[in-house]
Design a protein around this motif. Structure first.
Motif, mmCIF file in Angstrom:
data_model
loop_
_atom_site.group_PDB
_atom_site.id
_atom_site.type_symbol
_atom_site.label_atom_id
_atom_site.label_comp_id
_atom_site.label_asym_id
_atom_site.label_seq_id
_atom_site.Cartn_x
_atom_site.Cartn_y
_atom_site.Cartn_z
ATOM 1 N N VAL A 178 15.857 -2.859 27.245
ATOM 2 C CA VAL A 178 15.330 -3.889 26.351
ATOM 3 C C VAL A 178 15.559 -5.287 26.923
ATOM 4 O O VAL A 178 14.785 -6.216 26.678
ATOM 5 N N HIS A 179 16.598 -5.436 27.729
ATOM 6 C CA HIS A 179 17.010 -6.757 28.205
ATOM 7 C C HIS A 179 16.203 -7.284 29.389
ATOM 8 O O HIS A 179 16.291 -8.463 29.712
ATOM 9 N N PHE A 180 15.424 -6.443 30.042
ATOM 10 C CA PHE A 180 14.676 -6.891 31.214
ATOM 11 C C PHE A 180 13.442 -7.691 30.800
ATOM 12 O O PHE A 180 12.576 -7.187 30.071
ATOM 13 N N GLY A 181 13.359 -8.926 31.284
ATOM 14 C CA GLY A 181 12.191 -9.755 31.024
ATOM 15 C C GLY A 181 11.235 -9.748 32.203
ATOM 16 O O GLY A 181 11.298 -8.876 33.066
ATOM 17 N N HIS A 182 10.361 -10.749 32.236
ATOM 18 C CA HIS A 182 9.430 -10.885 33.354
ATOM 19 C C HIS A 182 10.083 -11.674 34.487
ATOM 20 O O HIS A 182 11.188 -12.205 34.334
ATOM 21 N N ARG A 216 18.440 -12.354 37.035
ATOM 22 C CA ARG A 216 18.978 -11.344 37.947
ATOM 23 C C ARG A 216 17.862 -10.891 38.878
ATOM 24 O O ARG A 216 16.844 -10.364 38.414
ATOM 25 N N LYS A 217 18.057 -11.131 40.177
ATOM 26 C CA LYS A 217 17.084 -10.722 41.191
ATOM 27 C C LYS A 217 15.666 -11.192 40.851
ATOM 28 O O LYS A 217 14.695 -10.421 40.919
ATOM 29 N N GLY A 218 15.572 -12.448 40.441
ATOM 30 C CA GLY A 218 14.272 -13.039 40.168
ATOM 31 C C GLY A 218 13.660 -12.659 38.837
ATOM 32 O O GLY A 218 12.495 -12.973 38.577
ATOM 33 N N THR A 219 14.441 -11.998 37.980
ATOM 34 C CA THR A 219 13.947 -11.568 36.677
ATOM 35 C C THR A 219 14.811 -12.168 35.569
ATOM 36 O O THR A 219 16.041 -12.196 35.683
ATOM 37 N N HIS A 220 14.174 -12.635 34.505
ATOM 38 C CA HIS A 220 14.933 -13.147 33.377
ATOM 39 C C HIS A 220 15.558 -11.986 32.597
ATOM 40 O O HIS A 220 14.947 -10.918 32.449
ATOM 41 N N ILE A 221 16.742 -12.226 32.083
ATOM 42 C CA ILE A 221 17.455 -11.228 31.281
ATOM 43 C C ILE A 221 17.560 -11.749 29.852
ATOM 44 O O ILE A 221 18.058 -12.851 29.606
ATOM 45 N N THR A 222 17.086 -10.951 28.921
ATOM 46 C CA THR A 222 17.084 -11.351 27.515
ATOM 47 C C THR A 222 18.486 -11.240 26.914
ATOM 48 O O THR A 222 19.245 -10.323 27.237
ATOM 49 N N ILE A 245 -0.747 -13.705 6.948
ATOM 50 C CA ILE A 245 -0.084 -12.399 6.888
ATOM 51 C C ILE A 245 1.183 -12.467 7.748
ATOM 52 O O ILE A 245 1.097 -12.794 8.931
ATOM 53 N N PRO A 246 2.352 -12.160 7.200
ATOM 54 C CA PRO A 246 3.598 -12.212 7.986
ATOM 55 C C PRO A 246 3.550 -11.249 9.173
ATOM 56 O O PRO A 246 3.039 -10.137 9.063
ATOM 57 N N THR A 247 4.099 -11.712 10.303
ATOM 58 C CA THR A 247 4.099 -10.881 11.506
ATOM 59 C C THR A 247 5.502 -10.706 12.065
ATOM 60 O O THR A 247 6.336 -11.605 11.998
ATOM 61 N N ILE A 248 5.721 -9.516 12.605
ATOM 62 C CA ILE A 248 6.915 -9.212 13.390
ATOM 63 C C ILE A 248 6.404 -8.911 14.790
ATOM 64 O O ILE A 248 5.607 -7.994 14.980
ATOM 65 N N CYS A 249 6.815 -9.699 15.767
ATOM 66 C CA CYS A 249 6.289 -9.540 17.125
ATOM 67 C C CYS A 249 7.388 -9.205 18.119
ATOM 68 O O CYS A 249 8.432 -9.870 18.141
ATOM 69 N N LEU A 250 7.126 -8.193 18.931
ATOM 70 C CA LEU A 250 7.981 -7.923 20.071
ATOM 71 C C LEU A 250 7.562 -8.938 21.139
ATOM 72 O O LEU A 250 6.411 -8.942 21.576
ATOM 73 N N ILE A 251 8.479 -9.821 21.535
ATOM 74 C CA ILE A 251 8.120 -10.886 22.467
ATOM 75 C C ILE A 251 8.934 -10.770 23.749
ATOM 76 O O ILE A 251 10.151 -10.673 23.723
ATOM 77 N N ASP A 252 8.232 -10.790 24.869
ATOM 78 C CA ASP A 252 8.879 -10.784 26.180
ATOM 79 C C ASP A 252 9.076 -12.233 26.613
ATOM 80 O O ASP A 252 8.711 -13.171 25.889
ATOM 81 N N THR A 253 9.618 -12.447 27.801
ATOM 82 C CA THR A 253 9.984 -13.798 28.221
ATOM 83 C C THR A 253 8.783 -14.691 28.543
ATOM 84 O O THR A 253 8.957 -15.880 28.800
ATOM 85 N N ASN A 254 7.562 -14.122 28.511
ATOM 86 C CA ASN A 254 6.366 -14.930 28.752
ATOM 87 C C ASN A 254 5.637 -15.279 27.455
ATOM 88 O O ASN A 254 4.514 -15.775 27.485
ATOM 89 N N CYS A 255 6.254 -15.035 26.316
ATOM 90 C CA CYS A 255 5.602 -15.223 25.022
ATOM 91 C C CYS A 255 6.012 -16.536 24.345
ATOM 92 O O CYS A 255 6.933 -17.219 24.775
#
Length: 241
Positions: free
Chosen positions: A18-22, A39-45, A185-195
């Motif tokens: 779950v913690h790996f971002g873009h 970490r290694k060029g990747t964002h960590i959530t 309408i209320p929203t719940i969004c799964l958001i990655d580091t590019n959102c």
């Protein structure tokens, strides 16, 4: 503080990725508060924040389900499609997992017409009416039914706008998100580091590419919805008696 315990453990999130971002070059600066580091060029959530927002989302859907509200889950990426359908069926939610047709919510009258057509064609097929038509006419109706089933099959029993929409991958489902915003309408969004976290009512910072990550988030939400539905049924039975 959450009102209930949803067993959102850090170890489970780490195992699910779950913690790996873009990559750090593909990020939205608004996500900075949700990012722990690189970490290694990747964002960590930051999974502490993920756990907090996921808990809030579980509280929200539990309360909504306890009140008999209706949910729509949207996730059309190939990786998410089967997970979305499975989760929605388990929690008795509506879902879109193939392609979001523009205006599905904002042009609800047209969507209703398509849903009526889908139900009518399904009924005619079950009664064997297609078998009594010329082959060419039957083939046309079968193709129409197949298309409607592909894109609208997950909402075929939806009789009105949903009360809450759960979106897997904000970027991919931006059109659906905009329709929810327009309609309030209320929203719940799964958001990655590019959102953009500002677009969601409850943003859940998490990896939106890994199947295990999507499954982890959906499983928690589905469990909360199912618990809420059970509470609604119990309370309805008590009121009836």
């Amino acid at each position: 503080m959450t009102r209930r315990y949803w067993n959102i453990d850090l170890e489970g999130m780490i195992k699910a990725g779950v913690h790996f971002g873009h990559g750090i070059k593909k990020w939205n600066p608004k996500m900075a508060p949700y990012i722990l580091g690189k970490r290694k060029g990747t964002h960590i959530t930051n999974l502490i924040r993920t756990a907090r927002f996921l808990s809030e989302a579980c509280d929200l859907v539990f309360d909504a389900a306890s009140g008999g509200k209706h949910f729509l889950i949207v996730g059309t990426k190939n990786k998410a499609a089967d997970l979305v359908a499975s989760a929605a069926r388990k929690a008795r939610c509506h879902y879109v997992n193939k392609k979001w047709l523009g205006g599905t919510l904002t042009n609800w009258s047209t969507t209703e017409t398509r849903l009526h057509k889908l139900r009518d064609l399904r009924a005619e097929q079950k009664m064997g009416k297609f078998n009594h038509l010329p082959k060419r006419d039957a083939a046309i109706l079968k193709r129409e039914l197949s298309t409607l089933q592909t894109y609208l099959g997950g909402i075929k029993y939806m009789t009105g706008l949903p009360d809450i929409v759960i979106i897997i991958d904000q970027q991919e489902e931006y059109t659906a998100l905009r329709e929810c915003i327009i309609l309030g309408i209320p929203t719940i969004c799964l958001i990655d580091t590019n959102c953009d976290p500002d677009l969601a009512d409850i943003p859940i910072p998490a990896n939106d590419d890994a199947i295990a990550s999507i499954r982890f988030i959906l499983n928690k939400l589905v469990y909360a919805i199912s618990e809420g539905r059970s509470s609604y049924i119990r309370n309805s039975s008590l009121r009836a008696s």
